[in-house]
Design a protein around this motif. Sequence first.
Motif, PDB file in Angstrom:
ATOM      1  N   ARG A  23       0.846  -1.188   0.000  1.00 56.28           N
ATOM      2  CA  ARG A  23       0.000   0.000   0.000  1.00 56.28           C
ATOM      3  C   ARG A  23       0.878   1.233   0.000  1.00 56.28           C
ATOM      4  O   ARG A  23       1.962   1.236   0.589  1.00 56.28           O
ATOM      5  CB  ARG A  23      -0.932   0.025   1.212  1.00 56.28           C
ATOM      6  N   TYR A  24       0.389   2.281  -0.669  1.00 57.38           N
ATOM      7  CA  TYR A  24       1.133   3.537  -0.766  1.00 57.38           C
ATOM      8  C   TYR A  24       0.428   4.615   0.029  1.00 57.38           C
ATOM      9  O   TYR A  24      -0.798   4.765  -0.061  1.00 57.38           O
ATOM     10  CB  TYR A  24       1.251   3.962  -2.233  1.00 57.38           C
ATOM     11  N   ARG A  25       1.205   5.370   0.793  1.00 59.12           N
ATOM     12  CA  ARG A  25       0.680   6.503   1.549  1.00 59.12           C
ATOM     13  C   ARG A  25       1.622   7.676   1.365  1.00 59.12           C
ATOM     14  O   ARG A  25       2.806   7.580   1.718  1.00 59.12           O
ATOM     15  CB  ARG A  25       0.556   6.151   3.028  1.00 59.12           C
ATOM     16  N   LYS A  26       1.121   8.755   0.788  1.00 63.61           N
ATOM     17  CA  LYS A  26       1.958   9.943   0.590  1.00 63.61           C
ATOM     18  C   LYS A  26       2.127  10.651   1.923  1.00 63.61           C
ATOM     19  O   LYS A  26       1.166  11.190   2.479  1.00 63.61           O
ATOM     20  CB  LYS A  26       1.324  10.871  -0.452  1.00 63.61           C
ATOM     21  N   SER A  27       3.342  10.630   2.445  1.00 64.75           N
ATOM     22  CA  SER A  27       3.585  11.174   3.772  1.00 64.75           C
ATOM     23  C   SER A  27       5.002  11.716   3.869  1.00 64.75           C
ATOM     24  O   SER A  27       5.936  11.136   3.306  1.00 64.75           O
ATOM     25  CB  SER A  27       3.378  10.087   4.831  1.00 64.75           C
TER      26      SER A  27
ATOM     27  N   ALA B  46       6.430   5.362   3.035  1.00 68.29           N
ATOM     28  CA  ALA B  46       5.550   5.524   1.881  1.00 68.29           C
ATOM     29  C   ALA B  46       4.859   4.222   1.512  1.00 68.29           C
ATOM     30  O   ALA B  46       3.708   4.216   1.088  1.00 68.29           O
ATOM     31  CB  ALA B  46       6.336   6.063   0.702  1.00 68.29           C
ATOM     32  N   LEU B  47       5.570   3.105   1.663  1.00 63.01           N
ATOM     33  CA  LEU B  47       5.036   1.804   1.298  1.00 63.01           C
ATOM     34  C   LEU B  47       4.948   0.923   2.533  1.00 63.01           C
ATOM     35  O   LEU B  47       5.862   0.903   3.362  1.00 63.01           O
ATOM     36  CB  LEU B  47       5.916   1.129   0.250  1.00 63.01           C
ATOM     37  N   SER B  48       3.860   0.192   2.645  1.00 60.91           N
ATOM     38  CA  SER B  48       3.712  -0.791   3.716  1.00 60.91           C
ATOM     39  C   SER B  48       3.217  -2.092   3.100  1.00 60.91           C
ATOM     40  O   SER B  48       2.407  -2.095   2.175  1.00 60.91           O
ATOM     41  CB  SER B  48       2.724  -0.293   4.776  1.00 60.91           C
ATOM     42  N   ARG B  49       3.720  -3.197   3.613  1.00 61.36           N
ATOM     43  CA  ARG B  49       3.337  -4.500   3.065  1.00 61.36           C
ATOM     44  C   ARG B  49       1.880  -4.817   3.371  1.00 61.36           C
ATOM     45  O   ARG B  49       1.410  -4.628   4.491  1.00 61.36           O
ATOM     46  CB  ARG B  49       4.230  -5.597   3.625  1.00 61.36           C
ATOM     47  N   ASP B  50       1.170  -5.290   2.341  1.00 57.64           N
ATOM     48  CA  ASP B  50      -0.221  -5.703   2.501  1.00 57.64           C
ATOM     49  C   ASP B  50      -0.546  -6.666   1.364  1.00 57.64           C
ATOM     50  O   ASP B  50      -0.730  -6.244   0.217  1.00 57.64           O
ATOM     51  CB  ASP B  50      -1.151  -4.498   2.462  1.00 57.64           C
ATOM     52  N   PRO B  51      -0.621  -7.957   1.655  1.00 58.86           N
ATOM     53  CA  PRO B  51      -0.875  -8.928   0.578  1.00 58.86           C
ATOM     54  C   PRO B  51      -2.236  -8.757  -0.076  1.00 58.86           C
ATOM     55  O   PRO B  51      -2.468  -9.279  -1.174  1.00 58.86           O
ATOM     56  CB  PRO B  51      -0.766 -10.276   1.308  1.00 58.86           C
TER      57      PRO B  51
END
Length: 339
Positions: free
Chosen positions: A264-268, A273-278
Motif C-alpha cells: 500500500r502507498y501513503r503519501k507522507s 511511503a510503502l507498507s506490506r499488505d498482501p
Amino acid sequence: MSMKSQCCIMTLVVASCVASRLVAGTPAENLLKKPDDWFHSNDGRSVLENVLSWQTEYGDWPKNMDTTGKKRASDKVPAGTFDNGATTGEIRVLARGYRIVGDDGYRTAVLKCLDHILNAQYPNGGWPQFYPLSTKYHRHITFNDGTMIKLMELLADVVSDQDFGFVDPARRQAAAKAIERGIECIVKCQIVVDGTPTVWCAQHHAETLAPVLARSYEHPSLSGAESAGILRYLMSLDTPSPEVIRAVRCGVEWFDSAKIEGYRYRKSKSGPALSRDPNADPLWARFYEIETNRPIFSDRDGVVRYDIQQIGSERRGGYTWYGNWGASVFKDYANWPHR
C-alpha cells in the motif's frame, strides 16, 4: 470531404465522448454541469465575463487559478498555458455560452483560442506546454498531467460537438487534421526497449521525440501515470490504425510487467511511503528507469534513487510517486474490441 477525413471525424466523435473521463474538473469545466437557463441568468453572464477577462493576448488561459470567480485586475497580466487543465475548460464553457446566449464576445474568444491551439502544434503532431515557446523544458512535447491528450479531446469536440457548431468548416477540418498528426506523434513517441514498444515519458523532445527531463526530479523515464491516460485515449478511438492497435497491446503488456503487488502507498512526509499488505490492489510507480524497468525517485537535486525512503521528506510527501493507474488501463482493455 475525403473518405479518410470522414472516417477520422467518426473516430473523433467517439474519442470525444469516451476519453472525456480523463479530464479533471477545473472551475471552468465544472460550469459545463450548469443547465442552459443558467447561461441566460445574470449570474451566468457575470461568471462568463470573468472567464473572458482572464484570456491572454494569445488566446489561452492561466493554470491553477479560478478564472470563474472574479474578473482579472487591470494590472495583472495572465500567463497562459495548456498545463494542469488550463484553457480547455474555458474554451468549452464559452463555446456553450455562445450556443445558448449568442454573445459574439464568446464566439470571438473561442475562435481566438482555437487558432492559438492549432498554431501551437508542432509539425510532428506534438504540443508544448505553452505557446509561444519557452527555451526550457516546457517547449517539449508534453504528456504530463494529460496536457496533450486534453487538447486532442477538445479538438474532437470542435469537430463534432454541437457546442462548437458555429466553427467554420476550414477550422473544423484543421482540427481533424491536427488530431491525425497528434495520434501519429503519440505512436512515434512510444519508447522502444530491446526492440519492444513499451510506454511513454511525461515529456518528449520537441524535435527528436526522445524522452527528456522536465523538472529536476522528473527524469527521462517510462511514466506509469501519463502512459495510462495515453493508452485510454488510444483505446477510445473507434477506428484505430494497425499502428495504434499495436501500440495499445504493447503498452498494456508493459503495464502488466510493471505492476507492483503486495504494498500500500501513503503519501507522507514522516511515515513510510510503502507498507506490506498482501491484500492491496496493484500499484504502479510514477517513473520507471528505461533500461531496467525499476521505479526511480529523486529530490530536487536530481539524483536518481531506487528507494522512495532515500529521498527527503519534502519530495516524498509533496509528490505522487505511486498510483493505481494501470487498473483503469486493464478495465478499458478488457472491453476493447481490438485486443
